[in-house]
Motif scaffolding. Sequence first.
Motif, PDB file in Angstrom:
ATOM      1  N   ARG A  79       0.766  -0.544  -5.729  1.00 41.02           N
ATOM      2  CA  ARG A  79      -0.410  -1.051  -6.443  1.00 41.02           C
ATOM      3  C   ARG A  79      -1.664  -1.094  -5.582  1.00 41.02           C
ATOM      4  O   ARG A  79      -2.777  -0.924  -6.098  1.00 41.02           O
ATOM      5  N   THR A  80      -1.499  -1.299  -4.265  1.00 37.73           N
ATOM      6  CA  THR A  80      -2.687  -1.494  -3.426  1.00 37.73           C
ATOM      7  C   THR A  80      -2.635  -0.735  -2.109  1.00 37.73           C
ATOM      8  O   THR A  80      -3.615  -0.784  -1.355  1.00 37.73           O
TER       9      THR A  80
ATOM     10  N   LEU B 113      -0.533   4.222  -3.611  1.00 35.07           N
ATOM     11  CA  LEU B 113      -1.405   4.098  -4.779  1.00 35.07           C
ATOM     12  C   LEU B 113      -1.615   5.470  -5.413  1.00 35.07           C
ATOM     13  O   LEU B 113      -2.024   6.417  -4.749  1.00 35.07           O
TER      14      LEU B 113
END
Length: 338
Positions: free
Chosen positions: A191-192, A196
Amino acid sequence: MKTATPAMARAINDRLALDLLLERGPLTAPQLRSLTGLSRPTVSDLIERLMDGGLIEITGEYGEDRRGPNARLYGLVAGRAHVAGVDVRREAVTVRVADLAGHVVGSAVRAVAGDLVEVVADVVTEAAAGRTLDTVVIGAPGLVDPRTGELVSGNDAQGRRPGLMAALRQRLGVPAVLENEVNLAAVAELRTGAALGSADFVLLWLDDGVGAAVVLDGRLRRGASGGAGEVGFLEVDGTDFCHLVEAAAVRDLDRAELARRIAKGAFAFAMILDPGLIVLGGRTGHEGGDELAALVAERVRESSPAPTEIRASAVEGNAVLQGAVLTALDLTRDRIFG
């Protein structure tokens, strides 16, 4: 073909608007119409519905610097719910509490001593600071049975006992989920971090403990018994892979030898899963950075016909804790947003 009922259509529209407010922050009704493609009456109805449900509120006005009436800005009610992410390590339990928008509003850490249920419950209560929690997600080393949500027998986490999660749910009085800590770190990476935008990757965790998390088609793959990615048990050069690359074993190695050892495990994933991307996480992967990742990639490339990119972790701070909070937010938003 089965068509959506009016109630289902309303739920879909509401979730679309809420996700946009999460992603972009406060928006006006015209902005919501533009981003969703919904009609003026439909957006007006959903705004009224979401405000009545306590999910959104007026946060200000848009267009104060121009003449004419200003448009109201609508934002998520971040305090509508709170979640906690928990990282259980051998020495300490760390907790982070976030509101529905993902803003961190509390944290606490405590040494592990005595009954693990009591330690976790006490530090969660401290971090929550009187806030009511909606969901708690806990990361711990070892196998988690996908069917029961409990640690598999044989896990050596300090303070482990049968029925750990059942006792903890009763003690906390809120839904609590247990997940392998490397799996949660992979959520943060997806997610980060370095993964990603990648639907398929393996996170190779190199720390005091050694393991891996497998993500395929954007989803964590846990295996039938929760053992997917447990590469530490793989026999390499006559010994378990974990003993070759754990933090204590690589402390005095030069980069070339460290890369050679890591590449043994990375090669296995490249050949068996062909993920296209392997992220080096944990303390060793993070500190080794791009230089170590490049050396491992070179070694894997020498043996593997499957093109495999190797990247260093890009998650700053505690990846397990971040993944736990993100997972708890997903569960809570699904429940509240529908």
